[in-house]
Motif scaffolding. Structure first.
Motif, PDB file in Angstrom:
ATOM      1  N   HIS A  33       0.793  -1.221   0.000  1.00  0.00           N
ATOM      2  CA  HIS A  33       0.000   0.000   0.000  1.00  0.00           C
ATOM      3  C   HIS A  33       0.828   1.275   0.000  1.00  0.00           C
ATOM      4  O   HIS A  33       0.429   2.270  -0.586  1.00  0.00           O
ATOM      5  N   ALA A  34       1.985   1.246   0.678  1.00  0.00           N
ATOM      6  CA  ALA A  34       2.760   2.492   0.755  1.00  0.00           C
ATOM      7  C   ALA A  34       3.819   2.571  -0.351  1.00  0.00           C
ATOM      8  O   ALA A  34       3.862   3.541  -1.104  1.00  0.00           O
ATOM      9  N   PRO A  59       4.385   1.378  -3.397  1.00  0.00           N
ATOM     10  CA  PRO A  59       4.088   1.731  -4.802  1.00  0.00           C
ATOM     11  C   PRO A  59       3.818   3.221  -4.992  1.00  0.00           C
ATOM     12  O   PRO A  59       3.986   3.736  -6.090  1.00  0.00           O
ATOM     13  N   ASN A  60       3.405   3.899  -3.923  1.00  0.00           N
ATOM     14  CA  ASN A  60       3.155   5.330  -4.049  1.00  0.00           C
ATOM     15  C   ASN A  60       4.361   6.169  -3.661  1.00  0.00           C
ATOM     16  O   ASN A  60       4.304   7.393  -3.702  1.00  0.00           O
ATOM     17  N   PRO A 114      -0.122   5.929 -11.709  1.00  0.00           N
ATOM     18  CA  PRO A 114      -1.166   5.446 -12.620  1.00  0.00           C
ATOM     19  C   PRO A 114      -1.969   6.586 -13.251  1.00  0.00           C
ATOM     20  O   PRO A 114      -2.563   6.414 -14.302  1.00  0.00           O
ATOM     21  N   ARG A 115      -1.977   7.759 -12.601  1.00  0.00           N
ATOM     22  CA  ARG A 115      -2.707   8.872 -13.199  1.00  0.00           C
ATOM     23  C   ARG A 115      -2.090   9.286 -14.530  1.00  0.00           C
ATOM     24  O   ARG A 115      -2.784   9.723 -15.434  1.00  0.00           O
ATOM     25  N   HIS A 158      -2.271   5.744 -16.890  1.00  0.00           N
ATOM     26  CA  HIS A 158      -3.611   5.364 -17.354  1.00  0.00           C
ATOM     27  C   HIS A 158      -4.530   6.568 -17.253  1.00  0.00           C
ATOM     28  O   HIS A 158      -5.278   6.695 -16.296  1.00  0.00           O
ATOM     29  N   PRO A 159      -4.449   7.478 -18.215  1.00  0.00           N
ATOM     30  CA  PRO A 159      -5.324   8.658 -18.125  1.00  0.00           C
ATOM     31  C   PRO A 159      -6.790   8.237 -18.180  1.00  0.00           C
ATOM     32  O   PRO A 159      -7.109   7.141 -18.643  1.00  0.00           O
ATOM     33  N   ARG A 160      -7.634   9.110 -17.693  1.00  0.00           N
ATOM     34  CA  ARG A 160      -9.073   8.810 -17.585  1.00  0.00           C
ATOM     35  C   ARG A 160      -9.684   8.319 -18.878  1.00  0.00           C
ATOM     36  O   ARG A 160      -9.424   8.830 -19.918  1.00  0.00           O
ATOM     37  N   ASN A 199      -6.434   2.891  -2.760  1.00  0.00           N
ATOM     38  CA  ASN A 199      -5.018   3.140  -3.027  1.00  0.00           C
ATOM     39  C   ASN A 199      -4.845   3.523  -4.502  1.00  0.00           C
ATOM     40  O   ASN A 199      -5.237   2.757  -5.389  1.00  0.00           O
ATOM     41  N   ALA A 201      -2.498   3.422  -6.426  1.00  0.00           N
ATOM     42  CA  ALA A 201      -1.533   2.657  -7.209  1.00  0.00           C
ATOM     43  C   ALA A 201      -2.075   1.320  -7.717  1.00  0.00           C
ATOM     44  O   ALA A 201      -1.420   0.659  -8.504  1.00  0.00           O
ATOM     45  N   HIS A 202      -3.252   0.895  -7.245  1.00  0.00           N
ATOM     46  CA  HIS A 202      -3.741  -0.425  -7.641  1.00  0.00           C
ATOM     47  C   HIS A 202      -5.118  -0.349  -8.289  1.00  0.00           C
ATOM     48  O   HIS A 202      -5.901   0.539  -7.994  1.00  0.00           O
ATOM     49  N   HIS A 252      -8.607   6.693  -9.955  1.00  0.00           N
ATOM     50  CA  HIS A 252      -8.799   8.033 -10.520  1.00  0.00           C
ATOM     51  C   HIS A 252      -9.609   7.997 -11.814  1.00  0.00           C
ATOM     52  O   HIS A 252     -10.006   9.041 -12.308  1.00  0.00           O
ATOM     53  N   GLN A 253      -9.859   6.809 -12.342  1.00  0.00           N
ATOM     54  CA  GLN A 253     -10.612   6.714 -13.588  1.00  0.00           C
ATOM     55  C   GLN A 253     -12.109   6.536 -13.344  1.00  0.00           C
ATOM     56  O   GLN A 253     -12.870   6.352 -14.282  1.00  0.00           O
TER      57      GLN A 253
END
Lengths: 325, 556
Positions: free
Chosen positions: A240-241, A243-244, A319-320, A323-325, B118, B120-121, B167-168
């Motif tokens: 959880h931590a 990867p960010n 991922p933002r 993988h854009p919206r 999260n 990231a996942h 976010h998607q």
């Protein structure tokens, strides 16, 4: 175009631009070096005629701007010029700067690579463990040791290591002179002490950033959610931590790896290791400008390349962006 | 679905006690002093029962909800009492035993799904995390089950939504995905911690319906935490009112709504009754004419918007998030120059960009924001926050400035003892009052209020709204009041502008906009506002099923 690819290409373009600017700064700095190059190369007893002839031969009689463009033109073709040491009638054979830098750079990369392979995983591991057991004895111990090693001058660390691991307990050798005929294992044995010194110098910084980046995230709602989903403490950190947290960690790792290539002069001198740092120091004292320029450019390129890689890691871990919206 | 995966639903009839909390005491640390947050609360929950916990912020609702999982947040600790879940004393067992219960037998649904997933996942990986860890299902089965849960929670594209990143996905969808995540292990108990507070009313209806259905289907017991009475009335079998970490009263939902016994409970009820007599409009102070605006020339956020604010009146702008309400405020203040159209203030067209406007024009239009926490500089005292516009716009200094600051503080019903306080030493309501005083310092003719009460508790909200109304009576200031809360609109507006997807859907005096017939979107918006009637949601869903709405909210 994929926005990620576009961003990376932008950064790459920016890096090349930076390199150009740096090349100008290098040339300017060299113009400003005090002293007479010809006399430094030829010695005090050189006659005015020899000096003039030398200057003509290496092109010092032309304007700095012309010399810069000639040099850059050569660099773009892969030609870093000739060493002054081989110029003039005094030297017999010509030595290309590229031939001088090449083997030295490989040596430096070998030492840097070994140090990095040990230091980066070690720093990540210690950082994660320190974050996991925050404020425990382990955390404090790791912090104290790393602070001590980061605060000690590297030559001091180097001599301490020599004293204990080469003189008192002759496990390793204090002279890290390597030759082309040595096998990889022999080389590893010879460079053990300089590698350990470098590891001690860079591990602290990376470990502390890993710890801080993870702890910084531990207050996030998604970390609490992980806990409330019953995740184990280790899973909280790793799944959880971490990867960010890659972005800040990657940046610090890149800076430290750059240091391994660019900042190792002192360690190379202490262990008389034939790396690129020593080559540059020698070249500066001999006023061998083409070699100085070449080395400086290699250093700049190293910095820019490693920072580019850190940028890419930052993008790839978000991922933002990926993988854009 | 295998037998072990779904503990036999038949045995989960209401009756036997699932959770028993006795004399719970929890302390929180601030400035190295431990102060009580929860002071002796008792709570009993039976299987399949939904208990509503209600109260203002700081009442200890979330702390009690988390305590039911044997969990205390950082800086908090249990200091007394017992928490017994299905015969297990959560305070006595090991960390490991508590950890094993979480996620599998007691699950949690957080207020802000956007922050609690999260980043990231992918959603799916997070949804199935707990059941894979506990070995309840293998990955293939778990994913199949998750898709089934997504479907039951009426998420669009249940087959694919799990493979998206948080976010998607929109806020309303994330909130439902989080409910699905809580359901994966078929827990005996779910803690819902304000699961719809961050959502638009139109989206809230969907999420409430989805949560209620799934809790019903699986006979899950739940603690439903909220500060919104009308919401809890739809969800809970019983309601418990909390204040200052103590229980005020507890009763079955219908009984509680019909006759609250305690004075405090009645005061919670009464907030919604605040109202203002609508006054007819006069000469306009502000006219927004055919404004079209966009961010970065691509996404049109406002489309041909025309709005008029009469002098000394309150115009409420309502609509869900993304409808362009705040963008309208940015255009009026000059922060975002429009692509087309103009802003006319007091008969004169204003330059589109902020930096082209004269200082006096800036003075006449002021703004108050949603979050007083971020709108005030944490390192500036009240004196500095209010004094700065006095210097800047009015050129006051020294004793005159001080006198005016005290005057303004009195105007907002505070006194000079607050002059040297930092924002951190004030309550949320007080901070918002300071923001109001700061706006008033410029002696503006128009104040744009952007969701100024949305972050506040109902009772504090009422105080702020009454203050704003009084200031309007005394000073004749005009308000453009941006909000998504229809109760607030009813309370303070003279005219209403309804916005949807960057367009004005309806505009007119309050009495006309709020009474039928409504245009389709206004109808959807108004009908989505929860009412105190415990059958409201049921009836609304039945009505909507019989007569599908012409407009759907943008969010689901």
């Amino acid at each position: 175009m994929n926005p990620v690819v576009r961003t990376i290409l932008q950064r790459l373009g920016l890096g090349i631009g930076t390199l150009l600017v740096v090349s100008i700064i290098i040339s300017l700095a060299i113009e400003m070096l005090p002293g007479d190059f010809a006399r430094a190369v030829l010695g005090q007893s050189a006659t005015p005629e020899t000096v003039a002839a030398f200057q003509r031969e290496v092109g010092l009689d032309r304007s700095p701007v012309v010399r810069y463009f000639e040099w850059m033109g050569g660099v773009l073709r892969g030609d870093f010029g000739e060493s002054y040491a081989s110029a003039g009638s005094l030297a017999g054979h010509r030595r290309l700067v590229a031939d001088m830098i090449g083997p030295r750079l490989l040596n430096t990369l070998f030492l840097a690579g070994v140090a990095a392979l040990v230091a980066v995983p070690l720093a990540l591991f210690l950082g994660i463990m320190a974050a996991l057991h925050r404020n425990s004895i382990l955390d404090r111990g790791v912090n104290v040791v790393s602070l001590v090693s980061i605060s000690s001058p590297e030559f001091f660390l180097a001599y301490i290591l020599i004293m204990f691991l080469a003189v008192k307990l002759p496990i390793f050798v204090s002279l890290a002179s390597i030759s082309p005929s040595m096998s990889v294992l022999e080389r590893l044995y010879v460079i053990a002490l300089p590698a350990i010194t470098l590891v001690l110098v860079i591990v602290a910084h990376m470990m502390r950033m890993t710890r801080a980046a993870i702890i910084n995230l531990l207050a996030s709602p998604y970390i609490e959610m992980g806990r409330l989903k019953g995740a184990r403490p280790m899973q909280i950190i790793l799944r959880h931590a971490l990867p960010n947290a890659w972005a800040p960690i990657a940046n610090v790792v890149a800076l430290n790896l750059a240091y391994l290539v660019v900042g190792v002069v002192v360690v190379e001198v202490v262990f008389t290791y034939p790396g690129i740092g020593q080559l540059m120091v020698d070249a500066v004292s001999k006023r061998d400008l083409p070699v100085v320029q070449g080395c400086a450019l290699v250093f700049a390129a190293t910095y820019i390349l490693l920072n580019l890689i850190a940028d890419i890691v930052t993008i790839a871990s978000n991922p933002r962006l990926l993988h854009p919206r | 679905m295998s037998e072990t995966a779904k503990p036999s639903a038949g045995t989960r009839t209401k009756g036997d006690v699932l959770l028993e909390i006795r004399d719970l005491q929890i302390e929180g640390e601030s400035d190295e002093v431990w102060r009580p947050i929860v002071r002796g609360v008792d709570l009993t929950l039976k299987r399949g029962e939904v208990l509503g916990l209600i109260g203002e912020s700081g009442a200890g609702k979330s702390t009690i909800g988390l305590a039911a999982m044997g969990y205390a947040r950082g800086g908090c600790r249990f200091s007394g009492g017992s928490v017994v879940f299905d015969g297990i004393d959560l305070r006595a067992v090991s960390d490991e035993a508590r950890r094993k219960l979480r996620g599998s037998r007691i699950a949690y649904v957080a207020q802000s799904a956007a922050a609690s997933f999260n980043p990231a996942h992918r959603l799916m990986d997070q949804t199935v995390e707990a059941e894979l860890r506990e070995g309840i299902r293998n990955r293939t089965e778990a994913e199949k089950d998750a898709i089934e849960l997504y479907r039951r929670l009426r998420l669009p594209n249940p087959e694919e939504i799990g493979f998206r990143y948080p976010h998607q996905v929109s806020g309303g969808q994330l909130q439902r995905a989080m409910t699905a995540m809580a359901m994966t292990c078929r827990p005996d108990l779910i803690i819902f911690d304000e699961p719809t507070t961050a959502l638009d009313v139109t989206t809230q209806v969907e999420v409430l319906a989805a949560i209620r259905d799934i809790v019903d289907q699986f006979h899950t017991a739940a603690i439903y935490i909220t500060h919104d009475l009308a919401v809890v009335a739809q969800m809970a079998d019983r309601i418990k009112v909390l204040r200052y970490g103590k229980s005020v009263e507890e009763a079955p939902t219908r009984e509680m709504l019909a006759n609250p016994r305690e004075e405090y409970t009645r005061s919670l009820w009464s907030v919604r009754k605040l109202g203002k007599q609508e006054q007819p409009g006069g000469e306009p102070i502000l006219q927004v004419k055919n404004v079209t605006a966009a961010y970065g020339n691509t996404v049109r956020v406002l489309n041909d918007v025309t709005v008029t604010v009469p002098r000394g009146r309150t115009v409420a702008v309502v609509g869900e998030s993304g409808s362009g309400k705040s963008t309208l405020a940015r255009v009026i203040t000059g922060l975002l120059p429009p692509i087309e159209g103009q802003v006319v203030f007091d008969g004169q067209a204003l330059p589109p960009a902020l930096k082209e406007r004269a200082q006096d024009t800036l003075r006449r239009i002021q703004m108050i924001y949603q979050m007083p926490d971020t709108a005030l500089n944490p390192r500036q005292t009240v004196y500095e926050a209010i004094g700065r516009p006095l210097e800047f716009y009015r050129g006051l200094s020294g004793a005159k400035k001080e006198a005016r600051i005290v005057e303004l503080l009195n105007l907002i019903e505070m006194d000079e003892s607050y002059v040297d306080r930092l924002p951190g030493e004030l309550s949320g309501g007080q901070k918002q009052r300071i923001c109001i005083a700061r706006a008033l310092a410029a002696e503006p003719e128009l104040i744009i209020c952007d969701e100024v009460t949305s972050a506040l508790d109902q009772i504090v909200q009422e105080g702020i709204l009454q203050l704003l109304m009084r200031l309007q009576r005394e000073l004749g200031v005009s308000y453009l009041f941006i909000t998504h809360d229809i109760a607030t609109v009813r309370a303070i507006s003279d005219e209403i502008v309804v916005m949807f997807q960057g367009r004005v859907v309806q505009q007119g005096p309050k009495s006309r906009v709020l009474s039928p017939p409504h245009p389709p979107y206004t109808e959807l918006l108004l009908s989505s506002v929860p009412e105190m009637d415990p059958d409201w949601l049921t009836n609304l869903l039945a009505r909507r099923k019989a007569q599908p709405a012409a407009v759907k909210a943008g969010d689901y």
